[in-house]
Structures are given as structure tokens and as C-alpha cells.
Design an enzyme around this catalytic site. Structure first.
Site, PDB file in Angstrom:
ATOM      1  N   CYS A 131      50.068   1.383  44.898  1.00 50.63           N
ATOM      2  CA  CYS A 131      49.095   0.699  45.748  1.00 50.63           C
ATOM      3  C   CYS A 131      49.790  -0.119  46.822  1.00 50.63           C
ATOM      4  O   CYS A 131      50.925  -0.540  46.664  1.00 50.63           O
ATOM      5  CB  CYS A 131      48.235  -0.240  44.912  1.00 50.63           C
ATOM      6  SG  CYS A 131      47.470   0.571  43.517  1.00 50.63           S
TER       7      CYS A 131
ATOM      8  N   ARG B 287      53.560   5.047  50.532  1.00 51.51           N
ATOM      9  CA  ARG B 287      53.681   4.737  49.107  1.00 51.51           C
ATOM     10  C   ARG B 287      52.821   5.675  48.256  1.00 51.51           C
ATOM     11  O   ARG B 287      52.957   5.689  47.033  1.00 51.51           O
ATOM     12  CB  ARG B 287      53.238   3.282  48.851  1.00 51.51           C
ATOM     13  CG  ARG B 287      54.135   2.271  49.538  1.00 51.51           C
ATOM     14  CD  ARG B 287      53.415   0.967  49.788  1.00 51.51           C
ATOM     15  NE  ARG B 287      53.256   0.155  48.601  1.00 51.51           N
ATOM     16  CZ  ARG B 287      54.085  -0.820  48.236  1.00 51.51           C
ATOM     17  NH1 ARG B 287      55.131  -1.111  48.973  1.00 51.51           N
ATOM     18  NH2 ARG B 287      53.860  -1.515  47.154  1.00 51.51           N
TER      19      ARG B 287
ATOM     20  N   TRP C 265      46.363   3.684  44.398  1.00 53.27           N
ATOM     21  CA  TRP C 265      46.973   4.846  43.770  1.00 53.27           C
ATOM     22  C   TRP C 265      46.507   4.785  42.328  1.00 53.27           C
ATOM     23  O   TRP C 265      46.936   3.920  41.570  1.00 53.27           O
ATOM     24  CB  TRP C 265      48.479   4.690  43.905  1.00 53.27           C
ATOM     25  CG  TRP C 265      49.218   5.926  43.664  1.00 53.27           C
ATOM     26  CD1 TRP C 265      49.242   7.037  44.436  1.00 53.27           C
ATOM     27  CD2 TRP C 265      50.057   6.164  42.555  1.00 53.27           C
ATOM     28  NE1 TRP C 265      50.051   7.963  43.863  1.00 53.27           N
ATOM     29  CE2 TRP C 265      50.562   7.457  42.711  1.00 53.27           C
ATOM     30  CE3 TRP C 265      50.435   5.429  41.434  1.00 53.27           C
ATOM     31  CZ2 TRP C 265      51.420   8.023  41.800  1.00 53.27           C
ATOM     32  CZ3 TRP C 265      51.289   5.990  40.531  1.00 53.27           C
ATOM     33  CH2 TRP C 265      51.769   7.278  40.724  1.00 53.27           C
TER      34      TRP C 265
ATOM     35  N   ASN D 190      48.017  -4.623  43.026  1.00 56.27           N
ATOM     36  CA  ASN D 190      49.018  -3.562  42.904  1.00 56.27           C
ATOM     37  C   ASN D 190      49.752  -3.806  41.589  1.00 56.27           C
ATOM     38  O   ASN D 190      50.218  -4.919  41.352  1.00 56.27           O
ATOM     39  CB  ASN D 190      49.973  -3.676  44.109  1.00 56.27           C
ATOM     40  CG  ASN D 190      51.232  -2.859  43.940  1.00 56.27           C
ATOM     41  OD1 ASN D 190      51.250  -1.884  43.199  1.00 56.27           O
ATOM     42  ND2 ASN D 190      52.288  -3.261  44.604  1.00 56.27           N
ATOM     43  N   GLY D 191      49.826  -2.805  40.716  1.00 59.97           N
ATOM     44  CA  GLY D 191      50.536  -2.988  39.448  1.00 59.97           C
ATOM     45  C   GLY D 191      49.630  -2.693  38.265  1.00 59.97           C
ATOM     46  O   GLY D 191      48.622  -1.997  38.401  1.00 59.97           O
TER      47      GLY D 191
ATOM     48  N   GLU E 175      76.843   3.805  30.618  1.00 59.68           N
ATOM     49  CA  GLU E 175      76.314   3.494  31.952  1.00 59.68           C
ATOM     50  C   GLU E 175      76.783   2.096  32.388  1.00 59.68           C
ATOM     51  O   GLU E 175      77.131   1.885  33.553  1.00 59.68           O
ATOM     52  CB  GLU E 175      74.778   3.602  31.927  1.00 59.68           C
ATOM     53  CG  GLU E 175      74.045   3.080  33.151  1.00 59.68           C
ATOM     54  CD  GLU E 175      74.353   3.820  34.458  1.00 59.68           C
ATOM     55  OE1 GLU E 175      75.130   4.795  34.450  1.00 59.68           O
ATOM     56  OE2 GLU E 175      73.840   3.376  35.493  1.00 59.68           O
TER      57      GLU E 175
ATOM     58  N   LYS F  67      78.938   1.458  35.737  1.00 52.13           N
ATOM     59  CA  LYS F  67      78.526   0.516  36.787  1.00 52.13           C
ATOM     60  C   LYS F  67      79.657  -0.461  37.082  1.00 52.13           C
ATOM     61  O   LYS F  67      79.931  -0.778  38.218  1.00 52.13           O
ATOM     62  CB  LYS F  67      77.278  -0.279  36.359  1.00 52.13           C
ATOM     63  CG  LYS F  67      75.981   0.493  36.364  1.00 52.13           C
ATOM     64  CD  LYS F  67      75.305   0.592  37.715  1.00 52.13           C
ATOM     65  CE  LYS F  67      75.430   1.918  38.379  1.00 52.13           C
ATOM     66  NZ  LYS F  67      74.970   3.116  37.858  1.00 52.13           N
TER      67      LYS F  67
ATOM     68  N   GLU G 298      82.573   1.326  38.935  1.00 52.91           N
ATOM     69  CA  GLU G 298      82.189   1.690  40.298  1.00 52.91           C
ATOM     70  C   GLU G 298      82.209   0.492  41.239  1.00 52.91           C
ATOM     71  O   GLU G 298      82.631   0.603  42.383  1.00 52.91           O
ATOM     72  CB  GLU G 298      80.732   2.171  40.309  1.00 52.91           C
ATOM     73  CG  GLU G 298      80.497   3.575  39.882  1.00 52.91           C
ATOM     74  CD  GLU G 298      79.031   3.919  40.024  1.00 52.91           C
ATOM     75  OE1 GLU G 298      78.742   4.834  40.795  1.00 52.91           O
ATOM     76  OE2 GLU G 298      78.172   3.276  39.382  1.00 52.91           O
TER      77      GLU G 298
ATOM     78  N   HIS H  98      87.727   4.307  14.857  1.00 51.59           N
ATOM     79  CA  HIS H  98      88.453   5.583  14.941  1.00 51.59           C
ATOM     80  C   HIS H  98      89.411   5.598  16.129  1.00 51.59           C
ATOM     81  O   HIS H  98      89.802   6.656  16.595  1.00 51.59           O
ATOM     82  CB  HIS H  98      87.451   6.737  15.027  1.00 51.59           C
ATOM     83  CG  HIS H  98      86.558   6.794  13.836  1.00 51.59           C
ATOM     84  ND1 HIS H  98      86.979   7.210  12.599  1.00 51.59           N
ATOM     85  CD2 HIS H  98      85.273   6.405  13.673  1.00 51.59           C
ATOM     86  CE1 HIS H  98      85.993   7.110  11.736  1.00 51.59           C
ATOM     87  NE2 HIS H  98      84.943   6.614  12.357  1.00 51.59           N
TER      88      HIS H  98
ATOM     89  N   LYS I  49      76.774   8.576  48.152  1.00 50.26           N
ATOM     90  CA  LYS I  49      75.463   8.518  47.492  1.00 50.26           C
ATOM     91  C   LYS I  49      75.034   9.900  47.016  1.00 50.26           C
ATOM     92  O   LYS I  49      74.410  10.047  45.990  1.00 50.26           O
ATOM     93  CB  LYS I  49      74.428   7.928  48.472  1.00 50.26           C
ATOM     94  CG  LYS I  49      73.051   7.716  47.879  1.00 50.26           C
ATOM     95  CD  LYS I  49      73.061   6.594  46.852  1.00 50.26           C
ATOM     96  CE  LYS I  49      71.766   6.461  46.104  1.00 50.26           C
ATOM     97  NZ  LYS I  49      71.951   5.801  44.805  1.00 50.26           N
TER      98      LYS I  49
END
Ligand code: F6R
Length: 609
Positions: A2, A27, A74, A98-99, A480, A484, A487, A503, A604
Site C-alpha cells: 500500500c 509499489r 494492495w 499500510n501494513g 550468513e 556478512k 564481506e 570435531h 551486486k
């Protein structure tokens, strides 16, 4: 998703409202509406479908009001009909939203019991009635809004218009973005800078939890505790809005903070929120009961999303899952079982190895499903089925919001397959879905306490090497987290399954190397805590990311503790924990003065092998 606008102008504002809404069309929406004050009374014009339908209606019934709110909807709760279109109205108030209001069912029942009558199927309408009740009690509009906000659970942005109040709009932000704009002809509210760009010369973004009272000569910001606060006013540079950093120093920070919004949007796309069940926006085109196996392939962060999904697909859909990084998969010549489903995951949809994995699977006669963020990408075009993540453009090179949206799509897929294969009952489905629906608000809450992450980041920034540990879905998240960190800060980091510690990696333990333990309250907490104690027993430099229960259970000296709510629990807790590992890497890199948005050597979109 929305879009919200509001205008306090000097002449009729309906035209400006519609123009601003057009700028929010990108959107996605399926109905729209505006409301203005006509001689002090709220008048609404709404239409299903595109904005041109609304414009046609406005041509027949022009609105003359000099103050108004507008919305592109939406659909989440209820079909995209005119009745469900915003603005919604209670006595003397109209609202655009919105939400997702998570607790709308209980609020609706409560309001109905007190005599409110509902005109729509939306979650949003409860907000109008809550504020209307406050006004009926004799409260000032700002008091009525502040007390209504305290009743709402979820992630949302709101704008209110009040009967008889020609010089008052109120906006609120919790999890979904909202900005105030100042122009030569009025003051404005909008979901983003893009909506406000033609009218406003300066802009202020609401912080998480803020609400704002707009009058033509004065705008008053309030924080989540209702205290008056100032928010930075900055020039709105024409042309810069689509790649706008908002109030943030870096795109990555903005994208991390967008997650409650985009995760909510992605959930709304894959769930029937009113029924509390999964509703995939595509048909499989095959019988899920006959599926022999799922194969997942992707690169980098997208691969870790797939690794986490394996736990959910195996547990909730009883499907065997084979997963490999795309650069290996494509050259392994793996035999693929008949009636298998290949799932490739990619933010850009252009990653060369992932595309090759998809092509290989197609050539082997697999069903194919691509989870992608860029819908027009090559991977999306070449896959039979496409499941989009609604993360919006991701500018920061390190993937953040695309990752959590990928997790959401996978979670919905696992639940849908589990139901279709009669593994999950409807009650189990509803329970899992309710855990997912809680994620955006939990993310917003987690993001509101960034200082505890900054404190730990100062410590980690001194390290040469870092070990991340986790179990179950928190194991891929540990990887991950390590990715991060390397990177962004170029600190060497590894993610390990906590059970693997003894181990090998346990040999590395000393006080110089931070060991970051991800310990969400889930079935493996006890075991993760034992691994943490093994590190403690060897004088390790322990940092715990978990709830108070994990902290108590750890009973070990900690160099750092990042606390998340006890409510962030269960199989999908990692969706919220992801926010912390992203913030941690971000703040470490900021302390070290690194180029956060464009780390060295990274691109990217990796369209070459
Ligand atoms: C890490 C990161 C990369 C990408 C990987 C795949 O922060 O962004 O590891 O996840 O290059 O890219 P996509 O998802 O575009 O296929």
C-alpha cells in the site's frame, strides 16, 4: 504494497493526492481512494482497480476540500473491492493504512461487542473505530490516536483525517515508512520521498514508533513514548528519490530497517491473512503429493536461505531436500529424480551459476521454481514457476532484505507443501502462519534497540577472526552472519554447526577470537547452550545472541550479550535473528571505516562464472 499520502493545502487537494498516489503505483496496488473535508465533513471517493478508475469517479464527483488523505491498496485482508478500499471511516475520522494489524480479529470482536459496525473486511477498519471511540469519549484527536496506537500490534504506517478539523492530519509509523514534506503550497505526508517529490522541498522521516501531528504552520513529532521530539529536516533533491537513503547513512542500514515493511509485504503476498493460512499466488501445475524430491541451488546469501529452508521443507512437508551451491551443482552432473522440483534462489535473477543450475534442471525434466527479487530477470523468465520476494530494489551490495524475504517465501512454500501432502493439519498450518505473521513486528522491535548491537560491534571490530555458531536453521544463519562480517569488515569469519565444534574448530578457541553463539529459544537451545559452555570452559571470548532464557541457561562469563525477546521463538525465529547478524556486520564495518555499501571486490550482480 500500500501507499499513503496526505495533504494540508491552500486550495483543493484531490488532484495533488492522486498525483502523489500515481508516484506510488510502482509499489503495486489493486484499488485506491481519497478522502477530503467538504465543509468540515469527511467525503470519500474510492474505486477498485487502477487509479484511472478513481480519477473517472473524481471527475463525476469532484472533491473541493483543502485537506485530505489518499491510498493505494494492495489487498491483504479482504478482496480488492471498493468497500475494502481505503480510506476507512469511523465516526468523525478516516484513516489510510499500510501494513498488517496482527491483532485485528480480537480488536474487531471487542469493538463489535461495544456496538461498532464494520463496513469492510479489512484489518485497517479497526483503527478507524478505535480512534472514533476515543473521540466519542471526548478525547482530542491526538490523544485518541495515541491511545489507539497503544492497542495495535503489528507493523504499519497510518494517516488520519478528522471531521471538523480543517487544519489537522496525524500520521504514525511502526515498521512501515512514513515521511513529512514541506512545500510552498502546504505540508504533506507520504510513504516515501518519491510521492512527495513534486510538492515538497524539504522532508523529515519518522523514526520507528513515531507519530506526528501536522498543521499548516507547525508539525509536531512524538516518539513511541509520546514525548515531543525533533526529526531532522533535509532537502528533497529532485531525481535522488528512488535511490534515497532516507535518514540513514548507508543504503545497507536503510535496507536493514526496511525489513519489517518488506517482510510484511511478502507475507501478505503469500498468505490469506484473514484466514491465517498460506495462499500461494500460483498453481504448482503438478500434484505436490507426487513430488519425489526438492533440489535447491543458489549462491552466497541466497544459498544460505535455501539451507535454512531445508529444515522447514523436511519437517513440514516430509520432502527430501538436496542442496548445493550453484557453481558446484552445475558441474556435478547430478542425477535428478523424476517428478523432482528444482528451486533456484536469486535476488538479482541474473547470477550466472544459478541460471546454469536452472537450465541444467530444466534439461533434466525437473519442475522448476525460481525465488527471485527482480521479476523481469533472466532466471524469472526461464523458470516455469516464479515466486517473487517483494523486497524492493536492494542497492547495498551485501544482501539483507532480499535474504529475509527469501526465508519468508520458503517458509510459506514449506507450509503449503506440508498441507498439500497431508503432513500438516489446518491447525498446525494456522499455528505456523501465526508465527510468521508476528515476524514484521518482532523485527521492528528488534531494530528499535540498535545500541546493544553497537556495543558488541565495538568489541568484534578489534578481532582478527570470528567464529559464529548455531544449530538447526540457526546454523545457516551462522554462516550468513560470518559471510556478512567478512564481506563488510574484511575480518575473517566462519559459521559452524555448533555440534561440529568439538570435531575441530574448538582448537581455535582463545580469548582473542570472538565466538558468537546464535541461541534462539527453539528445540535445540539446550544443546546450543552446552556448546557455548564448552567454549566458556576453554576461556573463549563469548558473545551470545539470544533471549533471557538462553542467557540464564548459559551461566557462563560473556564478553557480550545481544538480547531478543522471548517471543521470538520457534522454527522461524531466524527470520528475526537475521536482523541482528546484519546489524552487527554493519556496525563493525562502520567502526572500522569500511565502505559499507560497496565493499571491495564485490559486485551486486554476478553475471559471470
Ligand atoms: C552476500 C551477497 C551474495 C549474493 C550472491 C547471489 O551479501 O549479496 O552472496 O547473495 O552473489 O546473488 P543473487 O541472489 O543475486 O543470485
Amino acid at each position: 504494497m500500500c501507499g499513503i499520502v496526505g495533504v494540508l493545502g491552500n486550495g483543493p487537494v484531490a488532484g495533488q493526492l492522486v498525483e502523489a498516489l500515481k508516484r506510488l503505483e510502482y509499489r503495486g496496488y489493486d484499488s485506491a481512494g481519497v478522502a477530503t473535508l467538504e465543509q468540515g465533513r469527511i467525503t470519500r471517493v474510492r474505486a477498485s482497480g487502477k487509479l484511472k478508475n478513481l480519477e473517472e469517479k473524481l471527475a463525476l464527483h469532484p472533491l473541493a476540500g483543502a485537506i485530505g488523505i489518499g491510498h493505494t491498496r494492495w489487498a491483504t485482508h479482504g478482496k480488492p473491492t471498493e468497500l475494502n478500499a481505503h480510506p476507512h471511516a469511523g465516526a468523525k475520522v478516516a484513516v489510510v493504512h499500510n501494513g498488517i494489524i496482527e491483532n485485528f480479529r480480537e480488536l474487531r470482536e471487542e469493538l463489535q461487542a461495544r456496538g461498532a459496525s464494520f463496513a469492510s473486511e479489512t484489518d485497517s477498519e479497526v483503527v478507524a473505530h478505535l480512534v472514533a471511540e476515543g473521540l466519542a469519549r471526548g478525547e482530542a484527536p491526538s490523544t485518541a490516536v495515541a491511545s489507539a496506537l497503544r492497542r495495535l500490534k503489528g507493523a504499519f504506517a497510518l494517516a488520519f483525517l478528522f471531521e471538523g478539523e480543517e487544519d489537522l492530519l496525524i500520521g504514525a509509523r511502526r515498521g512501515s515508512p512514513l515521511a513529512v514534506g514541506w512545500g510552498n503550497e502546504g505540508v504533506y505526508l507520504g510513504s516515501d520521498a518519491l510521492a512527495l517529490a513534486p510538492f515538497a522541498h524539504t522532508i523529515s522521516y519518522l523514526d520507528e514508533g513515531d507519530w506526528v501531528v501536522l498543521r499548516r504552520v507547525e508539525v509536531q513529532f512524538h516518539d513511541a513514548d509520546d514525548k515531543r521530539v525533533d526529526r531532522r529536516r533535509q532537502p528533497l533533491l529532485a531525481g535522488s528519490f528512488l535511490v534515497d537513503k532516507g535518514n540513514f547513512r548507508h543504503f545497507m542500514a536503510k535496507e536493514i530497517h526496511e525489513q519489517p515493511e518488506v517482510v510484511g509485504r511478502t507475507l501478505a503476498h503469500y498468505l490469506d491473512l484473514a484466514e491465517g493460512v498460506v495462499n500461494l499466488p500460483f498453481d504448482f501445475g503438478f500434484d505436490p503429493k507426487s513430488l519425489s524430491r526438492i533440489t535447491i541451488s543458489a549462491c552466497g546469501t541466497a544459498f544460505y536461505a535455501g539451507l535454512a529452508a531445508r529444515y522447514w521443507l523436511e519437517r513440514f512437508a516430509h520432502l527430501s531436500v538436496d542442496i548445493d551451491i550453484a557453481s558446484e551443482f552445475r558441474y556435478r552432473d547430478p542425477p535428478l529424480l523424476e517428478n523432482g522440483l528444482m528451486v533456484v534462489v536469486s535476488q538479482s535473477g541474473e547470477t550466472a551459476d544459478t541460471l546454469a543450475a536452472l537450465r541444467y534442471a530444466r534439461a533434466q525434466g525437473q519442475h522448476t521454481l525460481a525465488i527471485v527479487n527482480v521479476e523481469t530477470s533472466t532466471i524469472a523468465r526461464e523458470s516455469e514457476l516464479v515466486a517473487k520476494t517483494l523486497a524492493g530494489p536492494e542497492i547495498g551490495v551485501a544482501s539483507t532484505k532480499a535474504f529475509t524475504c527469501q526465508l519468508i517465501v520458503f517458509a510459506c512454500l514449506a507450509i503449503a507443501l506440508g498441507r498439500a501432502r497431508n503432513v500438516l493439519s489446518i491447525e498446525q498450518e494456522r499455528e505456523l502462519v501465526s508465527q510468521l505473521i508476528a515476524a514484521p513486528a518482532q523485527m521492528a522491535e528488534t531494530l528499535s534497540d540498535e545500541r546493544q548491537v553497537e556495543t558488541v560491534a565495538r568489541d568484534v571490530a578489534r578481532a582478527e577472526s570470528v567464529l559464529y555458531l548455531g544449530r538447526g536453521p540457526a546454523f545457516p544463519l551462522a554462516m550468513e552472519g560470518a559471510l556478512k562480517l567478512k564481506e563488510l569488515s574484511y575480518i575473517h569469519a566462519e559459521g559452524y554447526a555448533a555440534g561440529e565444534l568439538k570435531h575441530g574448530p574448538i582448537a581455535l578457541i582463545d580469548y582473542a577470537m570472538p565466538v558468537i553463539v546464535l541461541a534462539p529459544p527453539d528445540a535445540s537451545l539446550e544443546k546450543t547452550v552446552s556448546n557455548l559452555q564448552e567454549v566458556a570452559a576453554r576461556g573463549g571470548h563469548l558473545i551470545l545472541i539470544g533471549s533471557r532464557t538462553a542467557h540464564t541457561a548459559a551461566a557462563a562469563p560473556l564478553a557480550g550479550f545481544i538480547e531478543l525477546s522471548e517471543q521470538v521463538s520457534g522454527p522461524f525465529a531466524i527470520v528475526v535473528y537475521a536482523v541482528i547478524i546484519q546489524l552487527l556486520a554493519y556496525h563493525v564495518a562502520v567502526f572500522m571505516g569500511k565502505d559499507v555499501d560497496q565493499p571491495r571486490n564485490l559486485a551486486k550482480s554476478v553475471t559471470v562464472e
